[in-house]
Scaffold this active site. Sequence first.
Site, PDB file in Angstrom:
ATOM      1  N   MET A  29       0.776  -1.210  -0.120  1.00  0.00           N
ATOM      2  CA  MET A  29       0.019   0.007   0.034  1.00  0.00           C
ATOM      3  C   MET A  29       0.996   1.278   0.036  1.00  0.00           C
ATOM      4  O   MET A  29       0.743   2.276   0.510  1.00  0.00           O
ATOM      5  CB  MET A  29      -0.987   0.136   1.437  1.00  0.00           C
ATOM      6  CG  MET A  29      -1.831  -1.260   1.167  1.00  0.00           C
ATOM      7  SD  MET A  29      -3.387  -1.019   2.128  1.00  0.00           S
ATOM      8  CE  MET A  29      -2.761  -0.925   3.870  1.00  0.00           C
ATOM      9  N   GLY A  30       1.883   1.210  -0.330  1.00  0.00           N
ATOM     10  CA  GLY A  30       3.041   2.152  -0.539  1.00  0.00           C
ATOM     11  C   GLY A  30       3.734   2.349   0.750  1.00  0.00           C
ATOM     12  O   GLY A  30       3.655   1.660   1.681  1.00  0.00           O
ATOM     13  N   HIS A  33       9.339   0.718   3.016  1.00  0.00           N
ATOM     14  CA  HIS A  33      10.357   0.918   3.897  1.00  0.00           C
ATOM     15  C   HIS A  33      11.158  -0.358   3.867  1.00  0.00           C
ATOM     16  O   HIS A  33      10.982  -1.227   3.021  1.00  0.00           O
ATOM     17  CB  HIS A  33       9.586   0.969   5.314  1.00  0.00           C
ATOM     18  CG  HIS A  33       8.522  -0.171   5.579  1.00  0.00           C
ATOM     19  ND1 HIS A  33       8.864  -1.558   5.674  1.00  0.00           N
ATOM     20  CD2 HIS A  33       7.160  -0.123   5.630  1.00  0.00           C
ATOM     21  CE1 HIS A  33       7.685  -2.320   5.947  1.00  0.00           C
ATOM     22  NE2 HIS A  33       6.758  -1.371   5.970  1.00  0.00           N
ATOM     23  N   HIS A  36       9.470  -3.754   3.230  1.00  0.00           N
ATOM     24  CA  HIS A  36       9.072  -4.022   1.889  1.00  0.00           C
ATOM     25  C   HIS A  36      10.576  -4.392   0.781  1.00  0.00           C
ATOM     26  O   HIS A  36      10.180  -5.351   0.115  1.00  0.00           O
ATOM     27  CB  HIS A  36       8.579  -2.741   0.976  1.00  0.00           C
ATOM     28  CG  HIS A  36       7.138  -2.431   1.730  1.00  0.00           C
ATOM     29  ND1 HIS A  36       6.950  -1.259   2.361  1.00  0.00           N
ATOM     30  CD2 HIS A  36       5.964  -3.241   1.872  1.00  0.00           C
ATOM     31  CE1 HIS A  36       5.790  -1.256   2.747  1.00  0.00           C
ATOM     32  NE2 HIS A  36       5.032  -2.347   2.445  1.00  0.00           N
ATOM     33  N   GLN A  60     -10.311  -2.756   2.716  1.00  0.00           N
ATOM     34  CA  GLN A  60      -9.912  -3.438   3.961  1.00  0.00           C
ATOM     35  C   GLN A  60      -9.724  -2.473   5.156  1.00  0.00           C
ATOM     36  O   GLN A  60      -9.447  -2.850   6.335  1.00  0.00           O
ATOM     37  CB  GLN A  60      -8.424  -4.197   3.603  1.00  0.00           C
ATOM     38  CG  GLN A  60      -7.268  -2.991   3.383  1.00  0.00           C
ATOM     39  CD  GLN A  60      -6.032  -3.720   3.187  1.00  0.00           C
ATOM     40  OE1 GLN A  60      -5.850  -4.145   1.817  1.00  0.00           O
ATOM     41  NE2 GLN A  60      -5.085  -3.779   3.990  1.00  0.00           N
ATOM     42  N   GLU A 148       6.145 -11.376   7.577  1.00  0.00           N
ATOM     43  CA  GLU A 148       5.556 -12.111   8.602  1.00  0.00           C
ATOM     44  C   GLU A 148       5.172 -11.151   9.775  1.00  0.00           C
ATOM     45  O   GLU A 148       4.357 -11.663  11.052  1.00  0.00           O
ATOM     46  CB  GLU A 148       6.600 -13.079   9.323  1.00  0.00           C
ATOM     47  CG  GLU A 148       6.682 -14.334   8.544  1.00  0.00           C
ATOM     48  CD  GLU A 148       8.045 -15.040   9.130  1.00  0.00           C
ATOM     49  OE1 GLU A 148       8.640 -14.624  10.081  1.00  0.00           O
ATOM     50  OE2 GLU A 148       8.176 -16.375   8.569  1.00  0.00           O
ATOM     51  N   LYS A 149       5.228  -9.937   9.788  1.00  0.00           N
ATOM     52  CA  LYS A 149       4.938  -9.110  10.874  1.00  0.00           C
ATOM     53  C   LYS A 149       3.376  -9.104  10.800  1.00  0.00           C
ATOM     54  O   LYS A 149       2.569  -8.993  11.875  1.00  0.00           O
ATOM     55  CB  LYS A 149       5.254  -7.586  10.508  1.00  0.00           C
ATOM     56  CG  LYS A 149       4.744  -6.573  11.370  1.00  0.00           C
ATOM     57  CD  LYS A 149       4.977  -4.989  11.070  1.00  0.00           C
ATOM     58  CE  LYS A 149       3.934  -4.574  10.324  1.00  0.00           C
ATOM     59  NZ  LYS A 149       2.711  -4.147  10.741  1.00  0.00           N
ATOM     60  N   SER A 185       7.220  -0.888   9.647  1.00  0.00           N
ATOM     61  CA  SER A 185       5.697  -0.597   9.252  1.00  0.00           C
ATOM     62  C   SER A 185       5.457   0.727   8.594  1.00  0.00           C
ATOM     63  O   SER A 185       6.065   1.969   8.968  1.00  0.00           O
ATOM     64  CB  SER A 185       4.827  -0.899  10.344  1.00  0.00           C
ATOM     65  OG  SER A 185       3.771  -0.317  10.134  1.00  0.00           O
TER      66      SER A 185
HETATM   67  O1  PAF Z   1      -0.249  -5.508   3.997  1.00  0.00           O
HETATM   68  C1  PAF Z   1      -0.241  -4.767   3.176  1.00  0.00           C
HETATM   69  O2  PAF Z   1       0.014  -3.919   3.065  1.00  0.00           O
HETATM   70  C2  PAF Z   1      -1.724  -4.870   2.536  1.00  0.00           C
HETATM   71  O3  PAF Z   1      -2.795  -5.582   3.286  1.00  0.00           O
HETATM   72  C3  PAF Z   1      -1.583  -5.564   1.279  1.00  0.00           C
HETATM   73  C4  PAF Z   1      -1.387  -7.027   1.311  1.00  0.00           C
HETATM   74  C5  PAF Z   1      -0.889  -4.707   0.280  1.00  0.00           C
HETATM   75  C6  PAF Z   1      -3.342  -5.748   0.539  1.00  0.00           C
HETATM   76  O4  PAF Z   1      -3.791  -4.621   0.407  1.00  0.00           O
END
Ligand code: PAF
Length: 278
Positions: A29-30, A33, A36, A60, A148-149, A185
């Site tokens: 979701m951008g 960090h 990712h 979500q 895994e977080k 995060s």
């Molecule tokens: O973990 C996330 O950043 C989101 O839940 C995901 C997996 C990209 C789905 O929108």
Amino acid sequence: MKIFKTKKNLNSYLSLFDKNISVGFIPTMGAIHNGHLKLVQTSKNECDKTICSIFINPTQFDNSEDFHNYPKTFNEDIKKLKESKCDIVYAPNVLDLYKKNEKAKKYNFRKIDLFMEGKFRKNHFNGVATIIEKLFKIIEPNKAYFGEKDIQQLQIIKNLVNQINSKTTIVGVPTVREKNGLAMSSRNKLLSNKEKEKAAMIYRCLNYCKKNRLQPISKLKEYIIEKFKKTKELDLEYIEFVSLNSMLPIKNWGEEKNNVVCIAAHIKKVRLIDNIIL
Ligand code: PAF
């Protein structure tokens, strides 16, 4: 690095790939960090091409304030992904993925969603699964990488690929932490350095469980609840000891590496989660 804003353009580009090329996918979701970037690195080590998506998925979020406050750092994200040699970024707008007023699909996760995130964030996992199903159908990756977080999310996605008969292999990657132990995060971007120091208590509590794994679960739970009560900046939402595969609460320790201690806590209005597998 190629950047696509529409699934149509992304698909025309992907259709040029040789069938034998393996594709690794990292949905995000951008607010990219190092957590990712570790997923990108793992994908690059295992696959021929790596694709990252950047999309803040509205279905979500159960809380519109949380959705609107979610950090947005698109230009920095692109820079970081370029530097880590990601091959393709898919960054669509909502209408490329959802019809107008489309809601999350309903799934049966066989109790994996009963506690923790599933309990405290209503419909959250239906929203996550809806977007992952859409993205997997567009990209058809050989492998997809998740941190895994978000351990419950990882188990939900593993369950989802069975439900939808997807051929994608789901790979969980260990949590990357700041020096003080705080799990990386996107939401950390909303915290000051002082708040990050306070928030590192979450990891200290998880580590306490690791060091005192011989103690009964009820005692450890009590200790952590007390610790949070004494720390006025942090509000504990839940502490759960669950079995890794079922995500259901346990009263007694199971086999090694099959137990997870999970914490969700708020600092100011920022919600943080973390866990340790024991
Ligand atoms: O973990 C996330 O950043 C989101 O839940 C995901 C997996 C990209 C789905 O929108």
